[in-house]
Design a protein around this motif. Structure first.
Motif, PDB file in Angstrom:
ATOM      1  N   ASN A 146      99.786 -31.152 104.026  1.00  0.00           N
ATOM      2  CA  ASN A 146     100.308 -29.910 104.727  1.00  0.00           C
ATOM      3  C   ASN A 146     101.376 -29.000 104.228  1.00  0.00           C
ATOM      4  O   ASN A 146     102.243 -29.643 103.781  1.00  0.00           O
ATOM      5  CB  ASN A 146     100.793 -30.572 106.175  1.00  0.00           C
ATOM      6  N   LEU A 147     100.903 -27.668 104.188  1.00  0.00           N
ATOM      7  CA  LEU A 147     101.826 -26.942 103.453  1.00  0.00           C
ATOM      8  C   LEU A 147     103.263 -27.091 104.064  1.00  0.00           C
ATOM      9  O   LEU A 147     103.254 -26.990 105.196  1.00  0.00           O
ATOM     10  CB  LEU A 147     101.361 -25.361 103.865  1.00  0.00           C
ATOM     11  N   ALA A 148     104.320 -26.919 103.155  1.00  0.00           N
ATOM     12  CA  ALA A 148     105.646 -26.983 103.537  1.00  0.00           C
ATOM     13  C   ALA A 148     106.259 -25.963 102.847  1.00  0.00           C
ATOM     14  O   ALA A 148     107.349 -25.996 101.968  1.00  0.00           O
ATOM     15  CB  ALA A 148     106.240 -28.406 102.996  1.00  0.00           C
ATOM     16  N   LEU A 149     105.936 -24.851 103.228  1.00  0.00           N
ATOM     17  CA  LEU A 149     106.593 -23.486 102.813  1.00  0.00           C
ATOM     18  C   LEU A 149     107.427 -22.786 103.727  1.00  0.00           C
ATOM     19  O   LEU A 149     107.585 -23.216 104.843  1.00  0.00           O
ATOM     20  CB  LEU A 149     105.446 -22.437 102.269  1.00  0.00           C
ATOM     21  N   PHE A 150     108.291 -21.822 103.272  1.00  0.00           N
ATOM     22  CA  PHE A 150     109.284 -21.145 104.102  1.00  0.00           C
ATOM     23  C   PHE A 150     108.574 -19.819 104.629  1.00  0.00           C
ATOM     24  O   PHE A 150     108.416 -18.809 103.846  1.00  0.00           O
ATOM     25  CB  PHE A 150     110.476 -20.657 103.326  1.00  0.00           C
ATOM     26  N   ALA A 151     107.905 -19.937 105.653  1.00  0.00           N
ATOM     27  CA  ALA A 151     106.980 -18.876 106.288  1.00  0.00           C
ATOM     28  C   ALA A 151     107.696 -17.564 106.089  1.00  0.00           C
ATOM     29  O   ALA A 151     106.910 -16.627 106.022  1.00  0.00           O
ATOM     30  CB  ALA A 151     106.407 -19.076 107.717  1.00  0.00           C
ATOM     31  N   SER A 152     109.033 -17.436 106.616  1.00  0.00           N
ATOM     32  CA  SER A 152     109.542 -16.032 106.890  1.00  0.00           C
ATOM     33  C   SER A 152     109.922 -15.457 105.295  1.00  0.00           C
ATOM     34  O   SER A 152     110.527 -14.477 105.425  1.00  0.00           O
ATOM     35  CB  SER A 152     110.887 -16.014 107.721  1.00  0.00           C
ATOM     36  N   MET A 153     109.870 -16.257 104.239  1.00  0.00           N
ATOM     37  CA  MET A 153     110.378 -15.964 102.889  1.00  0.00           C
ATOM     38  C   MET A 153     109.138 -15.329 102.293  1.00  0.00           C
ATOM     39  O   MET A 153     108.082 -15.506 102.548  1.00  0.00           O
ATOM     40  CB  MET A 153     111.041 -16.966 102.345  1.00  0.00           C
ATOM     41  N   THR A 154     109.377 -14.425 101.165  1.00  0.00           N
ATOM     42  CA  THR A 154     108.285 -13.983 100.414  1.00  0.00           C
ATOM     43  C   THR A 154     107.740 -14.795  99.294  1.00  0.00           C
ATOM     44  O   THR A 154     108.322 -16.123  99.246  1.00  0.00           O
ATOM     45  CB  THR A 154     108.952 -12.682  99.500  1.00  0.00           C
ATOM     46  N   VAL A 155     106.873 -14.756  98.908  1.00  0.00           N
ATOM     47  CA  VAL A 155     105.998 -15.496  97.988  1.00  0.00           C
ATOM     48  C   VAL A 155     106.761 -15.724  96.696  1.00  0.00           C
ATOM     49  O   VAL A 155     107.263 -16.795  96.161  1.00  0.00           O
ATOM     50  CB  VAL A 155     104.705 -14.763  97.378  1.00  0.00           C
ATOM     51  N   LEU A 156     107.662 -14.865  96.146  1.00  0.00           N
ATOM     52  CA  LEU A 156     108.354 -14.806  95.035  1.00  0.00           C
ATOM     53  C   LEU A 156     109.455 -15.643  95.468  1.00  0.00           C
ATOM     54  O   LEU A 156     109.767 -16.787  94.777  1.00  0.00           O
ATOM     55  CB  LEU A 156     108.966 -13.464  94.417  1.00  0.00           C
ATOM     56  N   ASP A 157     109.958 -15.507  96.764  1.00  0.00           N
ATOM     57  CA  ASP A 157     111.400 -16.319  96.910  1.00  0.00           C
ATOM     58  C   ASP A 157     110.954 -17.827  97.219  1.00  0.00           C
ATOM     59  O   ASP A 157     111.619 -18.794  96.945  1.00  0.00           O
ATOM     60  CB  ASP A 157     112.210 -15.772  98.288  1.00  0.00           C
ATOM     61  N   ASN A 158     109.533 -18.134  97.735  1.00  0.00           N
ATOM     62  CA  ASN A 158     109.376 -19.465  97.892  1.00  0.00           C
ATOM     63  C   ASN A 158     109.208 -20.338  96.514  1.00  0.00           C
ATOM     64  O   ASN A 158     109.629 -21.501  96.336  1.00  0.00           O
ATOM     65  CB  ASN A 158     107.890 -19.451  98.737  1.00  0.00           C
ATOM     66  N   ILE A 159     108.506 -19.315  95.650  1.00  0.00           N
ATOM     67  CA  ILE A 159     108.763 -20.112  94.383  1.00  0.00           C
ATOM     68  C   ILE A 159     109.839 -20.289  93.654  1.00  0.00           C
ATOM     69  O   ILE A 159     110.110 -21.264  93.012  1.00  0.00           O
ATOM     70  CB  ILE A 159     107.596 -19.261  93.323  1.00  0.00           C
ATOM     71  N   LYS A 160     110.742 -19.177  93.746  1.00  0.00           N
ATOM     72  CA  LYS A 160     112.184 -19.544  93.356  1.00  0.00           C
ATOM     73  C   LYS A 160     112.909 -20.526  93.759  1.00  0.00           C
ATOM     74  O   LYS A 160     113.703 -21.202  93.215  1.00  0.00           O
ATOM     75  CB  LYS A 160     112.805 -18.154  93.656  1.00  0.00           C
ATOM     76  N   VAL A 161     112.626 -21.234  95.235  1.00  0.00           N
ATOM     77  CA  VAL A 161     113.351 -22.282  95.488  1.00  0.00           C
ATOM     78  C   VAL A 161     112.728 -23.618  94.722  1.00  0.00           C
ATOM     79  O   VAL A 161     113.673 -24.346  94.871  1.00  0.00           O
ATOM     80  CB  VAL A 161     112.563 -22.429  97.120  1.00  0.00           C
TER      81      VAL A 161
END
Length: 268
Positions: A100-115
């Motif tokens: 199950n995807l565990a991404l930060f939905a309100s953040m951008t693609v770039l910022d999610n990867i930076k995490v």
């Protein structure tokens, strides 16, 4: 380009990168894993297969230190995992995606990867809050490395979009990018083809191979899509009811009567 790993950096000669020996997990009398043992060699793409309830995700959760185990041992790059805190796993060199995807939905693609760069940063919360020397340089490096992954994964056009606005297949690639951002030696992929259409599954197989070759990673893949597993894996381990029932090349495992019976309910 992210720093590429080499056999010299990994060391250990022919020793496996990951070794699972006699692993047992029980939940209130239910045995989820029963003496499972296998090795994953450096540079391999290894597939872990089995019907629902076979113990695949339980094993992944043990590798991630989310679950404990009552018997057995796990060794990663020559180091026993039993005493490794779960928050140190990524820093050891183990990256993971989830069913199950565990991404930060309100953040951008770039910022999610930076995490995903967090295990590779050295400046703490206080240093970042006070903007102490070195923080800006570290943030710039994280942005640069995350941007490289955005390009590699073909996400340039959506890099500044919020993840919530993207289709499921694209979000899968974002999660993969976040796992790669930690610069792992071992990448754990938990059902990466789930929810993808036929064309996306075909592209995923090529992408997994490209990731292994580009970044010199070892990959352990849990997947129900047999076509994908058999096309990308060098080695396959099959589980059923918590036991290992087969192990070998894709061709060997595909023809194993016990594997056929586990999936089809017949030996013919």
């Amino acid at each position: 380009m992210l720093q590429e790993r080499s056999a010299v950096r990994n060391g250990g000669g022919d020793a496996p990168l990951l070794s699972v020996h006699g692993l047992c997990v029980r939940f209130r009398g239910i045995t989820a894993l029963d003496g499972v043992s296998f090795d994953v060699r450096r540079g391999q793409i290894a597939g872990l297969i089995g019907p629902n309830g076979a113990g695949k995700t339980t094993l992944f959760n043990c590798l991630s230190r989310l679950y404990g185990y009552s018997e057995g041992r796990i060794t990663f790059d020559g180091r026993p995992m039993e005493d490794v805190p779960r928050h140190k796993v990524a820093g050891m060199g183990i990256g993971r995606t989830f069913q199950n995807l565990a991404l930060f939905a309100s953040m951008t693609v770039l910022d999610n990867i930076k995490v995903g760069r967090h295990p590779r940063t050295r400046k703490g919360f206080l240093a970042s809050a006070l903007r102490l020397p070195g923080v800006a340089e570290e943030e710039a490096d994280s942005t640069r490395r995350a941007s490289e992954l955005v390009r590699f994964l073909g996400l340039e056009e959506v890099a500044q979009q919020r993840v919530a606005e993207l289709p499921f297949g694209t979000r899968k690639r974002v999660e993969l990018g976040r796992a790669l951002a930690s610069e792992p030696s071992l990448l754990l992929l938990d059902e990466p083809a789930a929810g993808l259409n036929h064309e996306e599954v075909g592209s995923l197989g090529s992408l997994i191979k490209a990731i292994r070759d580009q970044y010199h990673l070892t990959v352990l893949l849990v997947e129900h899509h047999m076509g994908l597993v058999m096309s990308v894996s060098d080695h396959v381990v099959a589980l059923n009811f918590g036991r290992k029932i087969s192990e070998g090349t894709p061709a060997q495992v595909r023809k194993d009567p016990e594997v056929v019976q586990a999936y089809l309910g017949t030996e013919s």
